[in-house]
Design a protein around this motif. Structure first.
Motif, short mmCIF file in Angstrom:
data_model
loop_
_atom_site.label_atom_id
_atom_site.label_comp_id
_atom_site.label_asym_id
_atom_site.label_seq_id
_atom_site.Cartn_x
_atom_site.Cartn_y
_atom_site.Cartn_z
N ALA A 230 0.74 -1.24 -0.08
CA ALA A 230 -0.07 0.06 0.00
C ALA A 230 0.93 1.19 -0.01
CB ALA A 230 -0.97 0.12 1.23
N GLN A 231 0.51 2.33 -0.55
CA GLN A 231 1.21 3.53 -0.75
C GLN A 231 0.50 4.70 -0.15
OE1 GLN A 231 2.42 5.59 -4.59
NE2 GLN A 231 3.81 4.06 -4.26
N ILE A 232 1.48 5.57 0.61
CA ILE A 232 1.04 6.95 1.04
C ILE A 232 1.94 7.79 0.58
CG2 ILE A 232 2.25 6.84 3.12
CD1 ILE A 232 0.24 8.66 4.49
N CYS A 233 1.62 9.12 -0.14
CA CYS A 233 2.41 9.90 -0.72
C CYS A 233 2.10 11.40 0.35
CB CYS A 233 2.11 10.49 -2.03
SG CYS A 233 2.43 8.92 -3.22
N ARG A 234 2.81 11.82 0.71
CA ARG A 234 2.80 13.20 1.78
C ARG A 234 3.99 14.31 1.38
NH1 ARG A 234 -1.68 11.71 1.89
NH2 ARG A 234 -3.18 11.28 3.34
N THR A 235 3.61 15.57 1.70
CA THR A 235 4.66 16.61 1.74
C THR A 235 4.47 17.24 3.19
OG1 THR A 235 4.28 16.91 -0.74
CG2 THR A 235 5.23 18.73 0.81
N LEU A 236 5.38 17.66 3.65
CA LEU A 236 5.59 18.41 4.90
C LEU A 236 6.61 19.56 4.66
CD1 LEU A 236 8.39 17.70 6.57
CD2 LEU A 236 7.49 15.51 7.00
N VAL A 237 6.42 20.62 5.66
CA VAL A 237 7.20 21.58 5.50
C VAL A 237 7.94 21.82 6.72
CG1 VAL A 237 5.46 23.21 6.17
CG2 VAL A 237 7.04 24.27 4.95
N LEU A 238 9.36 22.25 6.59
CA LEU A 238 10.20 22.56 7.76
C LEU A 238 10.29 23.98 7.96
CD1 LEU A 238 13.21 20.42 6.61
CD2 LEU A 238 11.32 19.87 8.47
N GLY A 239 9.20 24.21 9.05
CA GLY A 239 8.80 25.31 9.62
C GLY A 239 7.56 25.96 9.24
N VAL A 251 -4.24 23.47 -4.01
CA VAL A 251 -4.48 22.91 -5.49
C VAL A 251 -4.33 21.41 -5.57
CG1 VAL A 251 -3.80 22.92 -8.00
CG2 VAL A 251 -3.83 24.81 -6.72
N PHE A 252 -3.59 20.68 -5.03
CA PHE A 252 -3.17 19.47 -4.82
C PHE A 252 -4.35 18.67 -4.03
CE2 PHE A 252 0.81 21.06 -6.25
CZ PHE A 252 1.40 19.88 -7.06
N VAL A 253 -4.63 19.30 -2.95
CA VAL A 253 -5.79 18.72 -2.03
C VAL A 253 -7.07 18.71 -3.08
CG1 VAL A 253 -7.28 19.14 0.08
CG2 VAL A 253 -4.81 19.53 0.15
N PRO A 333 5.38 25.45 -10.22
CA PRO A 333 6.07 26.40 -10.38
C PRO A 333 6.45 27.24 -9.37
CG PRO A 333 3.95 26.89 -11.67
CD PRO A 333 3.74 25.47 -11.00
N VAL A 334 5.58 27.52 -8.32
CA VAL A 334 5.60 28.41 -7.54
C VAL A 334 6.28 27.71 -6.10
CG1 VAL A 334 4.70 30.08 -5.59
CG2 VAL A 334 3.92 30.07 -8.07
N ALA A 335 5.98 26.85 -5.91
CA ALA A 335 6.54 25.80 -4.74
C ALA A 335 7.50 24.89 -4.84
CB ALA A 335 5.26 25.34 -3.80
N GLY A 336 7.53 24.32 -6.05
CA GLY A 336 8.54 23.16 -6.26
C GLY A 336 7.62 22.01 -6.45
N TYR A 337 8.24 20.83 -6.34
CA TYR A 337 7.50 19.46 -6.36
C TYR A 337 6.82 18.94 -5.27
CZ TYR A 337 6.74 14.87 -8.32
OH TYR A 337 6.38 13.70 -9.15
N ILE A 338 5.31 18.67 -5.42
CA ILE A 338 4.49 18.57 -4.23
C ILE A 338 3.94 17.05 -4.55
CG2 ILE A 338 2.36 19.07 -3.16
CD1 ILE A 338 3.16 21.99 -3.55
N VAL A 339 3.85 16.19 -3.11
CA VAL A 339 3.20 14.87 -3.48
C VAL A 339 1.89 14.97 -2.66
CG1 VAL A 339 5.14 13.82 -4.42
CG2 VAL A 339 4.81 13.46 -2.12
N LEU A 340 0.95 14.12 -2.78
CA LEU A 340 -0.24 14.08 -1.92
C LEU A 340 -1.06 12.68 -2.61
CD1 LEU A 340 -1.90 15.17 0.43
CD2 LEU A 340 -3.32 16.42 -1.21
N GLY A 341 -1.10 11.69 -2.06
CA GLY A 341 -2.03 10.47 -2.51
C GLY A 341 -2.36 9.46 -1.02
N ASP A 342 -3.58 8.89 -1.30
CA ASP A 342 -4.18 7.99 -0.52
C ASP A 342 -4.49 6.89 -1.36
OD1 ASP A 342 -4.30 10.15 1.31
OD2 ASP A 342 -6.38 10.52 0.98
N THR A 343 -4.41 5.63 -0.79
CA THR A 343 -4.83 4.22 -1.14
C THR A 343 -6.39 4.42 -0.80
OG1 THR A 343 -2.66 3.30 -0.73
CG2 THR A 343 -4.49 1.93 -1.06
#
Length: 369
Positions: A230-239, A251-253, A333-343
């Motif tokens: 099974a797979q999960i894709c997530r992005t977090l921010v440091l700060g 937009v990704f949500v 183009p503004v934030a860089g590469y973002i991932v978000l995914g649910d099984t």
């Protein structure tokens, strides 16, 4: 894996072979690509090549080292395992002696050329398609196994979050997570990640880069439980996230929610991909759903990545108990590469989201300094 699930799969395979007019099925595999062997025999090679012969007369497995033969025979005492230094020549002789009209060979993407060049080699595409169909159309028990893997993926992501601290190197995060997964009895995990800002355009294996304040840290975490992934894709921010990061992430949500809403019996992989891509197009980001910036909008989950990917031109029809990950992963183009995914698991009326990890753009979990 339970003997009941193993026998259930074998029964489905025998039925499919009978319908295809097939008396003998020959399946190859190795440590790199073993999902077809796992479906047929529930075995995973650790080294070298393996060739399985599946027929009404019984099941045999050929491997090319005595250590592999000993290990696999111990794992499955009822399985007939032999080893030979001349594995591929011997398998080729057996294929040449078989009736090519009643024999199937698979998988097409990774069968050694010596075997693919036999008369039976002409069956590889249709035999692989038969197996793909069995693997993507899961029984309820198989879908249950994927659900157990999702639980581990959710818990594993929290370990990853706790490890993601400013100053740590990427490989340290993955090393900490892998140690935790092994302690949970998880023998396999496919994982890639990324860290940085607007300059990051993809994910990859972890490197030596040190995490910095303001970084987006992405991961695709794919643990295996009872043979099923099974797979999960997530992005977090440091700060604290910036307004630009939050706006991009929204937009990704929206795209993920649109893709999940499209998952239902009778819909196709193309429908799911289009629902996600249309969100980016509405936001003026259509360029970033092309192959220049992204690969796929999801894929089946099971013994490996099941069947064709989730792309707009893929017409695979969804059925109850199919399991897949929906992920609008791409460059922004503004934030860089973002991932978000649910099984998710297809139900009779739609789908059930199995992933429980929040979709918010969060920071690291509390952990030791």
């Amino acid at each position: 894996m339970s003997a009941l699930l193993r026998e259930e799969r074998a029964g489905r395979l025998r039925t499919a072979m009978e319908r295809a007019g097939m008396d003998l099925l020959v399946v190859t595999g190795n440590a790199w690509r073993s999902d077809y062997l796992r479906f047929v025999l529930d075995i995973t090679p650790m080294e070298g090549q393996a060739v399985a012969f599946f027929s009404g007369a019984g099941v045999r497995l050929l491997v090319d080292t005595p250590a592999e033969a000993e290990r696999l025979a111990a794992e499955q005492p009822g399985l007939h395992v032999e080893w030979t230094h001349e594995l591929l020549p011997r398998a080729r002789r057996e294929l040449d002696a078989a009736d090519p009209t009643r024999t199937g060979l698979a998988p097409a993407p990774s069968t050694p050329s010596l075997l693919a060049g036999s008369a039976v080699g002409s069956s590889m595409l249709r035999t692989t398609a038969m197996l793909d169909g069995l693997m993507v159309r899961k029984s309820a028990a198989e879908a249950d196994a994927v659900e157990r893997a999702v639980e581990l993926a959710d818990a594993g992501y929290e370990v990853f979050r706790a490890a993601a601290r400013v100053g740590r190197q990427e490989f340290e995060l993955v090393g900490e997570l892998e140690a935790w997964l092994r302690a949970q009895g998880c023998p396999e995990n496919f994982m890639i990640m990324g860290s940085g800002g607007k300059e990051v355009r993809t994910m990859r294996p972890p490197g030596e880069r040190r995490l910095a304040p303001g970084d987006l840290v992405t991961t695709e975490l794919t643990p295996c439980v009872d043979g099923y992934y099974a797979q999960i894709c997530r992005t977090l921010v440091l700060g604290p996230p910036t307004r630009e990061q939050l706006d991009a992430y929204a937009v990704f949500v929206e795209a993920l929610e649109a893709g999940i809403a499209a998952v239902r019996p009778g819909a196709t992989h193309g429908d799911v991909a289009r629902a996600q891509n249309d969100v980016f197009r509405r936001h003026g980001l259509g360029e970033y759903v092309t192959s220049k910036y992204t690969r796929v909008r999801g894929h089946g989950m099971g013994l490996y990545v099941d069947g064709p990917h989730v792309l707009e031109d893929v017409d695979l029809v969804l059925e109850p108990d199919m399991t897949l990950v929906v992920h609008p992963n791409t460059y922004h183009p503004v934030a860089g590469y973002i991932v978000l995914g649910d099984t998710v698991r297809v139900t009779d009326t739609g789908c059930r989201v199995l992933t429980r990890t929040p979709r918010a753009l969060r920071g690291p979990a509390a952990g030791p300094a």
